[in-house]
Scaffold this motif. Structure first.
Motif, short mmCIF file in Angstrom:
data_model
loop_
_atom_site.label_atom_id
_atom_site.label_comp_id
_atom_site.label_asym_id
_atom_site.label_seq_id
_atom_site.Cartn_x
_atom_site.Cartn_y
_atom_site.Cartn_z
N PRO A 55 0.83 -1.22 0.00
CA PRO A 55 0.00 0.00 0.00
C PRO A 55 0.87 1.26 0.00
CG PRO A 55 -0.82 -1.58 1.60
CD PRO A 55 0.49 -2.13 1.11
N GLY A 56 0.44 2.22 -0.82
CA GLY A 56 1.14 3.51 -0.86
C GLY A 56 2.28 3.59 -1.86
N ILE A 57 2.66 2.48 -2.47
CA ILE A 57 3.75 2.48 -3.44
C ILE A 57 3.15 2.34 -4.84
CG2 ILE A 57 5.85 1.34 -4.25
CD1 ILE A 57 6.40 0.45 -1.44
N LYS A 58 3.19 3.44 -5.59
CA LYS A 58 2.68 3.43 -6.96
C LYS A 58 3.85 3.54 -7.93
CE LYS A 58 -1.84 5.31 -5.83
NZ LYS A 58 -2.83 6.39 -6.05
N PRO A 59 3.93 2.65 -8.88
CA PRO A 59 5.06 2.69 -9.81
C PRO A 59 4.98 3.87 -10.76
CG PRO A 59 3.52 0.98 -10.46
CD PRO A 59 3.01 1.53 -9.17
#
Length: 544
Positions: A55-59
């Motif tokens: 959660p919270g890590i967008k590429p």
């Protein structure tokens, strides 16, 4: 747990009728191309990758050139295809799948977007100086290692360069995501994590045809033979690239004719038809009708050979296998790119990383290979992200679409989603890594687990892309048949004889080539005969 930090895609060719990711519509005046199940399948796979992150890590979505087809399609059609893609990644009623900072590295087919960005930079500089101060030109390239998230106080050239056209379009059409923006790196983009360095370039600077103006200018003006820098290559060839490969699509009937010619160039019957029309047009320029057909026949073999040379020099056609890194790529890596990387790292007082990765597109041939390049300090893991367009009705197994997934440590995994085989709808999804797979981090296992899940979207996406390949092949064949049927009967018969002559010439060249190889092989195998004692020793300076 592995998390994907970057997703690299190239050669989507939005706006091109032969792209796998859209289909022609019945109401072409309103929206000529509509997103299809192949695009939906690709987006489903991208969604699977993004949602598997913590959660919270967008590429970051990194688009490595030829995203927009500006050579063979009007600008608004290419932009509309891109917008349909973005609307699926940043839905109006849902959460964005990627970082709002979309990274774009223009290629030869969308180079004009970089030209427009340079004009915007000139305007910005003009607004920052007094009215009576002299204006300065914008730089022909960006820094390789511009920061996506620059620290406060960073110089303008150290910050990402925003494309005003694409950013304004996306923010207007996607108000639910007001922070969307497109930033450019041209012609290269680099990322460093500790002792790893990843470099990305579309690939057109590794193809001689797009750099033709540099040797031509040197030959005409007798300039020195010093190795050109990347900035010099761009300055010499920018207008050349814009003219032929990045602007003709909007030129009305001329652009439509260029597109038809491009399709014909990809098959032997099409080349004969194109050469016949060119010969007819050239002989008619003189205005004399007497002997026109004879002069057309005499000119035809030369035009056929010229078209053959154009196709043979096309790097897409010359690579026979996905295992092969083109020599032009090697020369670009160890020449101008290595020089520019060393210069920028030296200016930053940054040590040269011990591991290097290079990714590009352009050839449409997915590959993952490790090559030895001392100029970059070590072996380099090279990836090609393939292409999503069909150029010919014939099967080309080495051609296909892929994506490169990269984690925060710059470990890599290439996923090939489709291949243009004889049965493309049956092609398996492949996960590849350049170099020793035993040295891979957790990313490879993470990606393989995603792809191998029975309930995952990957197999269905591969089948959808395969079916789109079959549709494009059928359309290309039908278009060529339509071109022939438009001809009068006498011209069709003449075209048939010219095609047979073309096949004869092609067969003759193949036989001559095989004979030459045979003679060279026999010459290497023939043992050296010893000279009689009475003979003098041969002159070592003699070529014999």
């Amino acid at each position: 747990m592995a998390a994907v930090q970057y997703v690299f895609l190239s050669d989507l060719h939005f706006g091109e009728r032969n792209s796998l990711l859209s289909d022609p519509t019945s109401n072409g005046a309103t929206r000529p191309l509509m997103a299809n199940d192949a695009l939906d399948g690709l987006v489903a796979c991208l969604r699977d990758v993004a949602r598997a992150n913590p959660p919270g890590i967008k590429p970051y979505l990194v688009l490595v050139g030829d995203i927009f087809e500006l050579a063979l399609a009007p600008t608004h059609v290419a932009l509309d295809g891109f917008d349909q893609f973005i609307s699926r990644l940043f839905p109006a009623d849902g959460e964005a799948l990627f970082s709002p900072n979309i990274v774009f590295i223009p290629g030869n087919h969308d180079h004009e977007l970089w030209t427009g960005t340079r004009d915007e930079l000139v305007a910005e500089r003009m607004m920052r100086v007094s009215p009576d101060a002299p204006l300065e030109a914008s730089a022909p390239t960006t820094l390789i290692f511009a920061e996506l998230h620059p620290a406060p106080g960073a110089l303008p050239e150290q910050q990402p360069t925003e494309n005003a056209l694409l950013t304004r379009m996306l923010r207007h059409r996607h108000p639910a995501h007001p922070d969307l923006r497109v930033v450019l790196g041209y012609p290269n983009l680099g990322v460093i994590r500790q002792q790893r360095m990843l470099l990305a370039h579309h690939g057109h600077f590794a193809d001689d045809v797009y750099l033709l103006m540099t040797p031509l200018a040197r030959a005409i003006y007798c300039e020195t033979d010093e190795a050109p820098t990347i900035a010099q290559l761009e300055t010499d060839n920018a207008a050349w690239i814009d003219f032929l490969w990045s602007s003709l699509g909007r030129e009305g009937r001329v652009g439509a004719g260029v597109r038809r010619s491009y399709d014909m160039l990809k098959t032997d019957p099409g080349k004969v038809l194109l050469a016949s029309r060119l010969a007819g047009a050239l002989v008619s320029l003189k205005g004399r009708k007497f002997g026109r057909r004879l002069r057309q026949r005499l000119l035809l073999p030369f035009l056929l050979r010229a078209l053959d040379l154009i196709e043979e020099n096309d790097v897409r056609q010359s690579l026979a296998s996905r295992e092969q890194v083109d020599e032009g790529v090697i020369n670009y890596l160890k020449g101008p790119l290595a020089t520019e990387v060393a210069r920028e790292l030296s200016a930053r007082n940054h040590p040269f990383p011990t591991e290097q990765i290079f990714t590009y597109g352009h050839t449409h041939h997915p590959l993952a290979q490790e090559v030895e390049l001392p100029e970059l300090g070590s072996r380099v893991r090279v990836y090609n992200t393939g292409g999503w367009v069909v150029d010919t009705p014939e099967a080309r197994p080495a051609t296909g679409g892929a994506m490169l997934l990269v984690d925060d440590t710059l470990d890599t995994a290439l996923v090939q989603l489709c291949a243009q085989t004889t049965e493309p709808h049956r092609s398996p999804v492949m996960v590849l890594r350049a170099g020793d797979e035993a040295a891979a981090g957790p990313l490879m296992a993470h990606v393989r687990a995603l792809v191998d899940r029975p309930e995952g979207p990957w197999r269905a996406a591969a089948a959808a892309c395969g079916n789109a390949i079959l549709r494009r092949r059928a359309e290309l064949s039908a278009n060529l048949l339509h071109e022939v049927r438009e001809l009068p009967l006498t011209e069709r018969l003449a075209l048939g004889s010219e095609y047979l002559y073309k096949l004869f010439l092609k067969r003759e060249r193949r036989v001559r080539h095989q004979l030459k190889l045979h003679l060279l092989t026999q010459g290497q195998r023939e043992p050296t005969r010893s000279l009689p004692a009475s003979d003098s020793r041969p002159d070592v300076s003699s070529p014999h």
